[in-house]
Design an enzyme around this catalytic site. Structure first.
Site, PDB file in Angstrom:
ATOM      1  CG  HIS A 175       7.490  10.755   1.453  1.00  0.00           C
ATOM      2  ND1 HIS A 175       6.137  10.891   1.686  1.00  0.00           N
ATOM      3  CD2 HIS A 175       7.800   9.491   1.862  1.00  0.00           C
ATOM      4  CE1 HIS A 175       5.668   9.775   2.215  1.00  0.00           C
ATOM      5  NE2 HIS A 175       6.656   8.905   2.326  1.00  0.00           N
ATOM      6  CG  HIS A 178       2.637   7.897   4.085  1.00  0.00           C
ATOM      7  ND1 HIS A 178       3.291   7.086   3.206  1.00  0.00           N
ATOM      8  CD2 HIS A 178       1.343   7.911   3.685  1.00  0.00           C
ATOM      9  CE1 HIS A 178       2.445   6.611   2.313  1.00  0.00           C
ATOM     10  NE2 HIS A 178       1.257   7.105   2.578  1.00  0.00           N
ATOM     11  CE1 TYR A 180       7.912   8.089   8.132  1.00  0.00           C
ATOM     12  CE2 TYR A 180       6.722   8.001   6.046  1.00  0.00           C
ATOM     13  CZ  TYR A 180       7.232   7.375   7.169  1.00  0.00           C
ATOM     14  OH  TYR A 180       7.054   6.020   7.348  1.00  0.00           O
TER      15      TYR A 180
END
Ligand SMILES: Cc1cc2nc3c(=O)[nH]c(=O)nc-3n(C[C@H](O)[C@H](O)[C@H](O)COP(=O)(O)O)c2cc1C
Length: 365
Positions: A175, A178, A180
């Site tokens: 990931h 977004h 993060y």
């Protein structure tokens, strides 16, 4: 025109039965201890008709919680929980990749035993609130990680990848989107470091690629993917040159033979988003998956014009476990109930009707 969405595609070492990929979706059903359970097994296996399932963002560390009841993968108990899920998906002939995630500054000390959130810098998320056991709170000022702490972050991802292999996952998705932790290094709106992990694009992407390389050591490049979202402002994010970012990341993924790039658009048909897809396509020969606002027709169009090899659907998969069958038959889609996205229990999670059980119900009446 014949459907391309419903045709098989090779993604690294995997062969997907169709080009519909289920998006990573946090649904908060794993309980306070973050252990995947029978309910998750049922939910994911109901959606095994997707060519590939990407799981919800999954915690790699006990102090890496940003929601409540998201699943974790840091130890044997959680590996065993995920094994129930991967077995159930494989029994239905599906493929499943886990999304490995660290929230960085998008966490809160009240969710993490008092631990201050960490990031590339000490810039806090200014907009928005976070849900904690003590109600909705403003985001805290994070602690900028020291250079000598970064190998520890890579190690968390490496261990999580090993655990994912043990849990029976077919692949991992890192990931990097977004806002993060890895995105907090990547985008220059947050990263103001002056060490080898800040400044140039190469430096800002360094932690991300160290994590990817650790994942490759465990799974092999043919079973590793990356999600990025260079134009998504969520979590107070911005970058001064998203096109250069995509060009660099795509080129580095290509060099490593990484299986897939999940390009998460804010809204796929905005011209600046289309430009990013073109840049990615040019630099990267692996499978380009695109996401963000697609329906069946626009998904088919993106496959037909060559700007994507597979389409990732999020909200459609929440409400339509049998999305591929519905696309194949032209059936109407169920609508998503926004009120049950993060509520505990089965309702709004595993009780969306399939065409098959709707037909059985009406036959029984
Ligand atoms: C309820 C919900 C939970 C989500 N959780 C995640 C997540 O855990 N990880 C992630 O990368 N994106 C997450 N997303 C974003 C989706 O993966 C996807 O990018 C977004 O829904 C846009 O795709 P769509 O237009 O097909 O719905 C979430 C979205 C929703 C609606």
């Amino acid at each position: 025109m014949a459907s391309k969405l419903l045709t098989s595609v090779k993604v690294g070492d995997l062969t997907l039965k169709n080009r519909l990929v289920m998006a990573p979706l946090t649904r908060a059903r794993a309980g306070r201890e973050h252990v995947p359970n029978e309910l998750l097994a049922e939910y994911y296996s109901q959606r095994a008709g997707a060519g590939l399932i990407l799981t919800e963002a999954t915690m790699i560390a006990t102090d890496g919680c940003a929601f409540t009841a998201e699943a974790g993968i840091w130890d044997a108990e959680r590996i065993a929980g995920w094994k129930k899920v991967t077995d159930a998906v494989h029994q239905k002939n599906g493929l499943i990749a886990v999304q490995l995630w660290h929230p960085g500054r998008a966490a809160h000390s009240l969710l993490n035993g008092g631990a201050q959130p960490i990031s590339s810098s000490n810039k806090a998320i200014r907009d928005g609130k976070i849900h904690t056991p003590e109600g909705s709170q403003s985001y805290e000022v994070p602690r900028a990680l020291r250079t000598d702490e970064l190998p520890g972050i890579v190690e968390l991802f490496r261990v999580a990848a090993k655990n994912a292999l043990q849990a029976g996952f077919d692949a991992i998705e890192i990931h990097g989107a977004h806002g993060y932790l890895l995105d907090q290094f990547l985008r220059d709106g947050v990263n103001d470091r002056s060490d080898a992990y800040g400044g140039s694009l190469e430096n800002r992407a360094r932690l991300l690629f160290e994590v990817i390389d650790a994942g490759v050591e465990v799974f092999g490049a043919g079973r590793v993917g990356l999600r990025i979202s260079p134009l998504v402002p969520f979590n107070d994010m911005v970058d001064s040159d998203p096109q250069a970012l995509v060009a660099y990341v795509a080129e580095q993924l290509d060099r490593r033979g990484i299986a897939f790039l999940d390009l998460r658009h804010d809204q796929f048909d905005r011209p600046e988003e289309q430009a990013l897809a073109k840049i990615a396509r040019k630099a990267y020969r692996g499978t380009l998956m695109r996401n963000g606002g697609f329906d069946q027709a626009s998904g088919e169009a993106a496959l037909a014009d060559g700007s994507a090899d597979a389409i990732i659907y999020g909200r459609f998969f929440i409400a339509n476990p049998d999305l591929a069958e519905r696309f194949a038959s032209g059936a109407a889609l169920n609508t998503m109930d926004g009120s049950t996205l993060y509520t505990p229990g089965a309702h709004g999670y595993v009780d969306y009707p399939t065409m098959k059980n709707s037909a059985e119900k009406s036959a029984a009446v």
